[in-house]
Enzyme design. Structure first.
Site, PDB file in Angstrom:
ATOM      1  N   GLY A  61     -14.834   1.816 -17.499  1.00 21.46           N
ATOM      2  CA  GLY A  61     -13.435   1.577 -16.761  1.00 21.46           C
ATOM      3  C   GLY A  61     -13.216   0.401 -15.983  1.00 21.46           C
ATOM      4  N   HIS A 101     -15.244   0.969  -1.824  1.00 17.96           N
ATOM      5  CA  HIS A 101     -13.929   0.151  -1.632  1.00 17.96           C
ATOM      6  C   HIS A 101     -13.048   0.647  -0.840  1.00 17.96           C
ATOM      7  CE1 HIS A 101     -14.521  -2.818  -5.450  1.00 17.96           C
ATOM      8  NE2 HIS A 101     -15.447  -3.246  -4.425  1.00 17.96           N
ATOM      9  N   ASP A 126      -8.770   6.036  -5.040  1.00 14.56           N
ATOM     10  CA  ASP A 126      -8.048   7.082  -5.401  1.00 14.56           C
ATOM     11  C   ASP A 126      -8.509   8.168  -5.022  1.00 14.56           C
ATOM     12  OD1 ASP A 126      -8.347   6.327  -8.846  1.00 14.56           O
ATOM     13  OD2 ASP A 126      -9.561   7.710  -7.444  1.00 14.56           O
ATOM     14  N   SER A 147     -13.255  -4.012 -15.333  1.00 14.94           N
ATOM     15  CA  SER A 147     -13.462  -5.368 -16.128  1.00 14.94           C
ATOM     16  C   SER A 147     -14.525  -5.916 -15.685  1.00 14.94           C
ATOM     17  CB  SER A 147     -12.138  -6.174 -15.549  1.00 14.94           C
ATOM     18  OG  SER A 147     -12.168  -6.354 -14.204  1.00 14.94           O
ATOM     19  N   ARG A 174       1.788   1.730  -3.311  1.00 10.56           N
ATOM     20  CA  ARG A 174       0.596   2.425  -4.318  1.00 10.56           C
ATOM     21  C   ARG A 174       0.292   3.876  -3.866  1.00 10.56           C
ATOM     22  NH1 ARG A 174      -4.156  -1.568  -3.948  1.00 10.56           N
ATOM     23  NH2 ARG A 174      -5.150  -0.052  -5.002  1.00 10.56           N
ATOM     24  N   ASN A 204     -13.085   2.528  -7.101  1.00  8.00           N
ATOM     25  CA  ASN A 204     -11.494   3.181  -6.867  1.00  8.00           C
ATOM     26  C   ASN A 204     -11.340   3.676  -5.445  1.00  8.00           C
ATOM     27  OD1 ASN A 204     -11.352   2.112  -9.685  1.00  8.00           O
ATOM     28  ND2 ASN A 204     -11.630   4.401 -10.582  1.00  8.00           N
ATOM     29  N   TYR A 255       0.837  -1.379  -0.174  1.00  4.33           N
ATOM     30  CA  TYR A 255      -0.078  -0.061   0.180  1.00  4.33           C
ATOM     31  C   TYR A 255       0.816   1.245   0.155  1.00  4.33           C
ATOM     32  CZ  TYR A 255      -4.465  -2.831  -0.054  1.00  4.33           C
ATOM     33  OH  TYR A 255      -5.143  -3.570  -0.335  1.00  4.33           O
ATOM     34  N   CYS A 272      -9.732  -0.004  17.140  1.00  2.42           N
ATOM     35  CA  CYS A 272     -10.923   1.109  17.717  1.00  2.42           C
ATOM     36  C   CYS A 272     -11.667   1.532  16.664  1.00  2.42           C
ATOM     37  CB  CYS A 272     -10.320   1.803  18.614  1.00  2.42           C
ATOM     38  SG  CYS A 272      -9.298   3.318  17.750  1.00  2.42           S
ATOM     39  N   CYS A 275      -7.816   1.843  12.238  1.00  2.00           N
ATOM     40  CA  CYS A 275      -7.363   1.183  13.194  1.00  2.00           C
ATOM     41  C   CYS A 275      -7.851  -0.268  13.211  1.00  2.00           C
ATOM     42  CB  CYS A 275      -7.598   1.592  14.822  1.00  2.00           C
ATOM     43  SG  CYS A 275      -7.269   0.829  16.221  1.00  2.00           S
TER      44      CYS A 275
HETATM   45  C1  BV8 Z   1     -17.468  -9.310  -0.719  1.00  2.00           C
HETATM   46  C2  BV8 Z   1      -9.916  -2.238  -2.690  1.00  2.00           C
HETATM   47  C3  BV8 Z   1     -19.219 -10.394   0.711  1.00  2.00           C
HETATM   48  C4  BV8 Z   1      -8.445  -2.678  -2.155  1.00  2.00           C
HETATM   49  C5  BV8 Z   1     -11.008  -3.758  -3.831  1.00  2.00           C
HETATM   50  C6  BV8 Z   1     -13.759 -16.253  -3.072  1.00  2.00           C
HETATM   51  C7  BV8 Z   1     -13.181 -15.915  -1.636  1.00  2.00           C
HETATM   52  C8  BV8 Z   1     -13.638 -14.656  -1.231  1.00  2.00           C
HETATM   53  C9  BV8 Z   1     -14.392 -13.610  -1.905  1.00  2.00           C
HETATM   54  C10 BV8 Z   1     -14.767 -14.087  -3.193  1.00  2.00           C
HETATM   55  C11 BV8 Z   1     -14.357 -15.201  -3.744  1.00  2.00           C
HETATM   56  N1  BV8 Z   1     -15.038 -15.266  -5.097  1.00  2.00           N
HETATM   57  C12 BV8 Z   1     -15.701 -14.072  -5.411  1.00  2.00           C
HETATM   58  C13 BV8 Z   1     -15.496 -13.423  -4.294  1.00  2.00           C
HETATM   59  C14 BV8 Z   1     -16.001 -12.021  -4.096  1.00  2.00           C
HETATM   60  C15 BV8 Z   1     -14.861 -11.070  -4.253  1.00  2.00           C
HETATM   61  C16 BV8 Z   1     -14.564 -10.932  -5.768  1.00  2.00           C
HETATM   62  O1  BV8 Z   1     -15.561 -10.396  -6.457  1.00  2.00           O
HETATM   63  N2  BV8 Z   1     -13.638 -11.569  -5.903  1.00  2.00           N
HETATM   64  C17 BV8 Z   1     -13.122 -11.646  -7.525  1.00  2.00           C
HETATM   65  C18 BV8 Z   1     -11.685 -11.229  -7.515  1.00  2.00           C
HETATM   66  C19 BV8 Z   1     -13.626 -12.810  -8.327  1.00  2.00           C
HETATM   67  N3  BV8 Z   1     -15.505  -9.763  -3.954  1.00  2.00           N
HETATM   68  C20 BV8 Z   1     -15.221  -9.475  -2.479  1.00  2.00           C
HETATM   69  O2  BV8 Z   1     -14.745  -9.999  -1.694  1.00  2.00           O
HETATM   70  C21 BV8 Z   1     -16.005  -8.096  -1.894  1.00  2.00           C
HETATM   71  N4  BV8 Z   1     -16.779  -8.491  -0.831  1.00  2.00           N
HETATM   72  O3  BV8 Z   1     -17.888  -9.960  -1.699  1.00  2.00           O
HETATM   73  O4  BV8 Z   1     -18.214  -9.405   0.548  1.00  2.00           O
HETATM   74  C22 BV8 Z   1     -20.445  -9.694   0.501  1.00  2.00           C
HETATM   75  C23 BV8 Z   1     -21.028  -9.304  -0.588  1.00  2.00           C
HETATM   76  C24 BV8 Z   1     -22.266  -8.725  -0.547  1.00  2.00           C
HETATM   77  C25 BV8 Z   1     -22.883  -8.486   0.505  1.00  2.00           C
HETATM   78  C26 BV8 Z   1     -22.266  -8.585   1.659  1.00  2.00           C
HETATM   79  C27 BV8 Z   1     -20.986  -9.447   1.807  1.00  2.00           C
HETATM   80  C28 BV8 Z   1     -15.054  -6.994  -1.778  1.00  2.00           C
HETATM   81  C29 BV8 Z   1     -14.285  -6.622  -3.129  1.00  2.00           C
HETATM   82  C30 BV8 Z   1     -13.355  -5.444  -2.745  1.00  2.00           C
HETATM   83  C31 BV8 Z   1     -12.029  -5.792  -2.851  1.00  2.00           C
HETATM   84  N5  BV8 Z   1     -11.189  -4.602  -3.177  1.00  2.00           N
HETATM   85  N6  BV8 Z   1     -10.099  -2.773  -3.940  1.00  2.00           N
HETATM   86  C32 BV8 Z   1      -7.438  -2.246  -2.837  1.00  2.00           C
HETATM   87  O5  BV8 Z   1      -7.714  -1.444  -4.080  1.00  2.00           O
HETATM   88  O6  BV8 Z   1      -6.163  -2.577  -2.784  1.00  2.00           O
HETATM   89  S1  BV8 Z   1     -11.365  -4.432  -5.592  1.00  2.00           S
HETATM   90  C33 BV8 Z   1     -10.219  -3.825  -6.612  1.00  2.00           C
HETATM   91  O7  BV8 Z   1     -10.774  -4.462  -7.891  1.00  2.00           O
HETATM   92  C34 BV8 Z   1     -10.231  -2.269  -6.800  1.00  2.00           C
HETATM   93  O8  BV8 Z   1     -11.054  -1.505  -6.381  1.00  2.00           O
HETATM   94  C35 BV8 Z   1     -10.602  -2.312  -8.633  1.00  2.00           C
HETATM   95  O9  BV8 Z   1     -11.267  -1.027  -8.880  1.00  2.00           O
HETATM   96  C36 BV8 Z   1     -11.688  -3.268  -8.353  1.00  2.00           C
HETATM   97  C37 BV8 Z   1     -12.237  -3.586  -9.614  1.00  2.00           C
HETATM   98  O10 BV8 Z   1     -11.333  -3.937 -10.735  1.00  2.00           O
HETATM   99  P1  BV8 Z   1     -11.450  -3.060 -11.723  1.00  2.00           P
HETATM  100  O11 BV8 Z   1     -11.772  -1.745 -11.344  1.00  2.00           O
HETATM  101  O12 BV8 Z   1     -12.648  -3.489 -12.866  1.00  2.00           O
HETATM  102  O13 BV8 Z   1      -9.905  -2.924 -12.318  1.00  2.00           O
HETATM  103  P2  BV8 Z   1      -9.388  -3.846 -13.500  1.00  2.00           P
HETATM  104  O14 BV8 Z   1      -8.037  -3.482 -13.574  1.00  2.00           O
HETATM  105  O15 BV8 Z   1      -9.821  -5.501 -13.197  1.00  2.00           O
HETATM  106  O16 BV8 Z   1     -10.105  -3.406 -14.866  1.00  2.00           O
HETATM  107  C38 BV8 Z   1      -9.844  -2.096 -15.411  1.00  2.00           C
HETATM  108  C39 BV8 Z   1     -10.773  -2.000 -16.751  1.00  2.00           C
HETATM  109  O17 BV8 Z   1     -10.472  -0.941 -17.265  1.00  2.00           O
HETATM  110  C40 BV8 Z   1      -9.943  -2.985 -18.005  1.00  2.00           C
HETATM  111  O18 BV8 Z   1     -11.139  -3.719 -18.622  1.00  2.00           O
HETATM  112  C41 BV8 Z   1      -9.314  -2.176 -18.964  1.00  2.00           C
HETATM  113  O19 BV8 Z   1      -9.461  -2.765 -20.230  1.00  2.00           O
HETATM  114  C42 BV8 Z   1     -10.098  -0.744 -18.643  1.00  2.00           C
HETATM  115  N7  BV8 Z   1      -9.447   0.368 -18.965  1.00  2.00           N
HETATM  116  C43 BV8 Z   1      -8.096   0.577 -18.833  1.00  2.00           C
HETATM  117  N8  BV8 Z   1      -7.893   2.021 -19.260  1.00  2.00           N
HETATM  118  C44 BV8 Z   1      -8.986   2.464 -19.707  1.00  2.00           C
HETATM  119  C45 BV8 Z   1     -10.178   1.451 -19.546  1.00  2.00           C
HETATM  120  N9  BV8 Z   1     -11.331   1.912 -19.869  1.00  2.00           N
HETATM  121  C46 BV8 Z   1     -11.757   2.980 -20.218  1.00  2.00           C
HETATM  122  N10 BV8 Z   1     -10.942   3.693 -20.368  1.00  2.00           N
HETATM  123  C47 BV8 Z   1      -9.393   3.737 -20.059  1.00  2.00           C
HETATM  124  N11 BV8 Z   1      -8.561   4.647 -20.215  1.00  2.00           N
HETATM  125 ZN    ZN Z   2      -7.179   2.631  17.662  1.00  2.00          ZN
END
Ligand code: BV8
Ligand code: ZN
Length: 290
Positions: free
Chosen positions: A237, A147, A114, A239, A68, A112, A65, A158, A155
């Site tokens: 933007g 996110h 950011d 996937s 990043r 995002n 982090y 707390c 923390c």
């Molecule tokens: C949840 C913060 C339950 C951190 C992020 C097995 C075990 C455990 C969980 C799971 C599992 N299987 C599935 C899950 C659920 C999981 C999930 O979906 N996993 C995926 C990998 C399969 N999800 C979770 O765990 C979520 N929580 O499910 O809790 C729940 C659900 C409902 C109700 C109650 C409880 C939590 C997910 C949050 C994770 N944290 N970020 C950090 O940043 O370090 S996610 C991370 O991925 C970022 O936030 C990012 O934004 C996000 C999504 O990715 P994208 O934004 O799409 O980015 P990517 O690179 O993939 O794509 C970019 C696209 O842009 C590309 O297509 C590209 O072509 C395009 N592009 C590039 N340039 C441009 C462009 N398009 C236009 N113009 C351009 N110029």
């Molecule tokens: Zn604390």
């Protein structure tokens, strides 16, 4: 013509939402997760962005982090890009009246961390004269950072959580001086727990203020209500691979709403979209909202 068809659909839309992902900030120099920029130190971002990874190796996750945050500080200096600004303008009722005269609400749901979409709103807000009517102002509460925020420090014990832009967050994370340490991460360093960022309130170990995989996104019930009400969903933007964000567009469509995808590469959302704009969102959005 897709642009004309989308403009016609916007003219009759009542509740508009935008689902944004890392591609929205790509033009601001912030690497995306999966198309090329997603790897760090030969590790995959998704294996590091988990509570398990943090519990097992908080030193490694904090270095991820820190890396990043440093990357994003330079991007923050390059400020939000055109796509952020176009989306921010949709939160101004007066502008929305031109493109979507029947729209009662607009909300941006961003994956995002950011803050660039919020900064675009803030810069819009700063340009509005003090005596301007509310309809000329951006609705500052229209952005949902589901996110979390990479500059928030939370923390582990707390409820302390604060935005902290310091770079580095603590002396031990100032790893740039370590010989042969580089982003490729050939040099593994182990920062002792007590030297990692601590909570200023209770001194427990602090963590990045983001939502990790396996954790519940912020404001999810509010977001689900907006998704349920929406009759127009712009997917910008992303996937569309991360749930629950990747499920929102199909829910809008299932209830008779329209979905427009603005993405550089083909994405999962394309199949069920009513409109697909292939290319950089900073140019494609400009074609629809000149
Ligand atoms: C949840 C913060 C339950 C951190 C992020 C097995 C075990 C455990 C969980 C799971 C599992 N299987 C599935 C899950 C659920 C999981 C999930 O979906 N996993 C995926 C990998 C399969 N999800 C979770 O765990 C979520 N929580 O499910 O809790 C729940 C659900 C409902 C109700 C109650 C409880 C939590 C997910 C949050 C994770 N944290 N970020 C950090 O940043 O370090 S996610 C991370 O991925 C970022 O936030 C990012 O934004 C996000 C999504 O990715 P994208 O934004 O799409 O980015 P990517 O690179 O993939 O794509 C970019 C696209 O842009 C590309 O297509 C590209 O072509 C395009 N592009 C590039 N340039 C441009 C462009 N398009 C236009 N113009 C351009 N110029
Ligand atoms: Zn604390």
């Amino acid at each position: 013509m897709t642009i004309t068809r989308l403009r016609d659909a916007l003219r009759v839309s009542k509740n508009i939402i935008v689902i944004a992902g890392a591609g929205l900030s790509a033009a601001s120099g912030i690497p995306t997760f999966r198309d090329g920029g997603g790897l760090w130190r030969s590790l995959d971002a998704t294996t590091l962005a988990t509570p398990t990874a943090f519990a097992a190796n908080p030193s490694l996750v904090w270095q991820f982090y820190h890396y990043r945050r440093v990357k994003q500080v330079s991007a923050l200096e390059s400020k939000p890009n055109l796509a952020h600004h176009i989306i921010a303008k949709l939160s101004v009722p007066e502008f929305r009246r031109e493109v979507a005269p029947n729209a009662k609400s607009f909300h941006l749901i961003t994956q995002n961390v950011d803050r660039l979409s919020v900064r675009a709103l803030q810069s819009l807000e700063s340009q509005v004269p003090a005596n301007a009517p509310p309809s000329a102002r951006p609705q500052m509460d229209s952005v949902f950072e589901m996110h979390g925020r990479i500059f928030d420090v939370k923390c582990t014990s707390c409820d302390y959580c604060v935005e902290d832009l310091s770079n580095p967050l603590c002396p031990a994370l100032d790893v740039s001086h370590i010989k042969d340490y580089n982003d490729a991460g050939t040099k593994q360093i182990d920062i002792p727990l007590k030297e990692l960022p601590r909570c200023s309130a209770c001194h427990a170990l602090a963590r990045p203020g983001v939502v990790w995989f396996g954790e519940t996104p912020y404001q999810l019930s509010e977001i689900n209500r907006l998704v349920f009400k929406a009759d127009m969903c712009l997917v910008v933007g992303t996937s569309s691979t991360v749930r629950p964000a990747s499920l929102f567009a199909s829910r809008v469509q299932k209830r008779g709403g329209k979905v427009a995808v603005f993405n550089l590469a083909p994405s999962v959302a394309d199949e069920s979209a009513d409109f697909v704009f292939r290319g950089p969102c900073e140019t494609e959005l400009g074609r629809v909202f000149p």
